[in-house]
Design a protein around this motif. Structure first.
Motif, PDB file in Angstrom:
ATOM      1  N   PRO A  36     -11.660 -30.197 -13.568  1.00 49.11           N
ATOM      2  CA  PRO A  36     -12.438 -30.555 -13.023  1.00 49.11           C
ATOM      3  C   PRO A  36     -12.533 -32.433 -14.320  1.00 49.11           C
ATOM      4  O   PRO A  36     -12.938 -34.043 -14.271  1.00 49.11           O
ATOM      5  CB  PRO A  36     -14.066 -31.150 -13.439  1.00 49.11           C
ATOM      6  N   ASP A  37     -12.170 -31.914 -15.733  1.00 48.31           N
ATOM      7  CA  ASP A  37     -12.039 -32.800 -17.180  1.00 48.31           C
ATOM      8  C   ASP A  37     -10.827 -33.638 -16.470  1.00 48.31           C
ATOM      9  O   ASP A  37     -10.836 -34.792 -16.825  1.00 48.31           O
ATOM     10  CB  ASP A  37     -12.273 -31.944 -18.342  1.00 48.31           C
ATOM     11  N   ALA A  38      -9.715 -33.482 -15.458  1.00 47.35           N
ATOM     12  CA  ALA A  38      -8.816 -33.607 -15.764  1.00 47.35           C
ATOM     13  C   ALA A  38      -8.575 -34.255 -14.307  1.00 47.35           C
ATOM     14  O   ALA A  38      -8.518 -35.499 -13.972  1.00 47.35           O
ATOM     15  CB  ALA A  38      -7.497 -32.926 -14.915  1.00 47.35           C
ATOM     16  N   ALA A  39      -9.866 -34.409 -13.698  1.00 44.25           N
ATOM     17  CA  ALA A  39     -10.164 -35.483 -12.298  1.00 44.25           C
ATOM     18  C   ALA A  39     -10.888 -36.605 -12.881  1.00 44.25           C
ATOM     19  O   ALA A  39     -10.511 -37.122 -12.360  1.00 44.25           O
ATOM     20  CB  ALA A  39     -10.931 -34.269 -10.998  1.00 44.25           C
ATOM     21  N   ASP A  40     -11.883 -36.053 -13.540  1.00 47.20           N
ATOM     22  CA  ASP A  40     -12.574 -37.337 -13.976  1.00 47.20           C
ATOM     23  C   ASP A  40     -11.569 -37.899 -14.698  1.00 47.20           C
ATOM     24  O   ASP A  40     -11.537 -40.007 -14.556  1.00 47.20           O
ATOM     25  CB  ASP A  40     -13.251 -36.755 -14.729  1.00 47.20           C
ATOM     26  N   ALA A  41     -10.516 -37.381 -15.644  1.00 50.38           N
ATOM     27  CA  ALA A  41      -9.756 -39.231 -16.092  1.00 50.38           C
ATOM     28  C   ALA A  41      -9.036 -39.624 -15.101  1.00 50.38           C
ATOM     29  O   ALA A  41      -8.447 -40.718 -14.565  1.00 50.38           O
ATOM     30  CB  ALA A  41      -9.087 -37.886 -16.785  1.00 50.38           C
ATOM     31  N   LEU A  42      -7.934 -38.515 -14.028  1.00 52.31           N
ATOM     32  CA  LEU A  42      -7.377 -39.032 -13.183  1.00 52.31           C
ATOM     33  C   LEU A  42      -8.323 -40.585 -12.360  1.00 52.31           C
ATOM     34  O   LEU A  42      -7.711 -41.465 -11.763  1.00 52.31           O
ATOM     35  CB  LEU A  42      -7.203 -38.021 -12.247  1.00 52.31           C
ATOM     36  N   PHE A  43      -9.553 -39.749 -11.775  1.00 56.33           N
ATOM     37  CA  PHE A  43     -10.577 -41.053 -10.831  1.00 56.33           C
ATOM     38  C   PHE A  43     -10.797 -42.231 -11.596  1.00 56.33           C
ATOM     39  O   PHE A  43     -11.127 -43.103 -11.143  1.00 56.33           O
ATOM     40  CB  PHE A  43     -11.950 -40.329 -10.774  1.00 56.33           C
ATOM     41  N   PHE A  44     -10.739 -42.047 -12.757  1.00 55.90           N
ATOM     42  CA  PHE A  44     -11.127 -43.793 -13.922  1.00 55.90           C
ATOM     43  C   PHE A  44     -10.148 -43.986 -13.601  1.00 55.90           C
ATOM     44  O   PHE A  44     -10.207 -45.284 -13.358  1.00 55.90           O
ATOM     45  CB  PHE A  44     -11.201 -42.572 -15.807  1.00 55.90           C
ATOM     46  N   GLY A  45      -8.982 -43.552 -13.820  1.00 49.71           N
ATOM     47  CA  GLY A  45      -7.434 -44.699 -13.948  1.00 49.71           C
ATOM     48  C   GLY A  45      -7.377 -44.849 -11.969  1.00 49.71           C
ATOM     49  O   GLY A  45      -7.410 -46.231 -12.074  1.00 49.71           O
ATOM     50  N   ILE A  46      -7.896 -44.331 -10.913  1.00 48.22           N
ATOM     51  CA  ILE A  46      -7.133 -44.639  -9.739  1.00 48.22           C
ATOM     52  C   ILE A  46      -8.740 -46.010  -9.925  1.00 48.22           C
ATOM     53  O   ILE A  46      -7.914 -47.046  -8.834  1.00 48.22           O
ATOM     54  CB  ILE A  46      -7.401 -43.628  -8.834  1.00 48.22           C
ATOM     55  N   ASP A  47      -9.905 -46.005 -10.330  1.00 46.21           N
ATOM     56  CA  ASP A  47     -10.895 -46.415  -9.702  1.00 46.21           C
ATOM     57  C   ASP A  47     -10.470 -48.559 -10.962  1.00 46.21           C
ATOM     58  O   ASP A  47     -10.588 -48.951  -9.970  1.00 46.21           O
ATOM     59  CB  ASP A  47     -11.899 -45.816 -10.199  1.00 46.21           C
ATOM     60  N   LYS A  48      -9.716 -48.061 -11.683  1.00 46.03           N
ATOM     61  CA  LYS A  48      -9.478 -48.996 -12.766  1.00 46.03           C
ATOM     62  C   LYS A  48      -8.408 -50.006 -11.910  1.00 46.03           C
ATOM     63  O   LYS A  48      -8.461 -50.650 -11.920  1.00 46.03           O
ATOM     64  CB  LYS A  48      -9.265 -48.445 -13.884  1.00 46.03           C
ATOM     65  N   ARG A  49      -7.504 -49.349 -11.711  1.00 49.04           N
ATOM     66  CA  ARG A  49      -6.138 -49.666 -10.827  1.00 49.04           C
ATOM     67  C   ARG A  49      -6.465 -50.537  -9.846  1.00 49.04           C
ATOM     68  O   ARG A  49      -6.477 -51.772  -9.888  1.00 49.04           O
ATOM     69  CB  ARG A  49      -4.710 -48.808 -10.653  1.00 49.04           C
TER      70      ARG A  49
END
Length: 97
Positions: A36-49
């Motif tokens: 879950p923590d890795a998913a949150d970080a990855l999803f934040f990066g995808i949203d920002k990109r």
């Protein structure tokens, strides 16, 4: 391969989008379940990109006079997928499995 007429190109784009959406949602669900923590970080990066890319499209006018409208439409369509995949919204009843 023969060239597609515009209506067939649109159909191919819709199918490709649908398949990618399903795959992304499935992968996101697995990642959310496993890390879950890795998913949150990855999803934040995808949203920002995505947001940054759409802002550049809007600012540059790369798609012509309708660049702003195109960027907004793409953003809204992608946001629905991201919300569903990232667990921020329930999928429409027709899409629930």
């Amino acid at each position: 391969m023969a060239e597609l007429i515009p209506a067939d190109e649109s159909a191919a784009d819709r199918l490709a989008f649908h398949l990618l959406k399903d795959a992304y949602c499935d992968l996101a669900a697995v990642l959310r379940g496993a890390k879950p923590d890795a998913a949150d970080a990855l999803f934040f990066g995808i949203d920002k990109r995505i947001a940054d890319s759409l802002a550049r499209l809007h600012a540059s006018g790369a798609e012509g006079p309708a660049s702003q409208e195109i960027a907004v439409a793409v953003g809204m369509k992608i946001q629905e997928v991201l919300d569903q995949a990232h667990g921020r919204a329930d999928p429409p009843a027709a899409e629930k499995r």
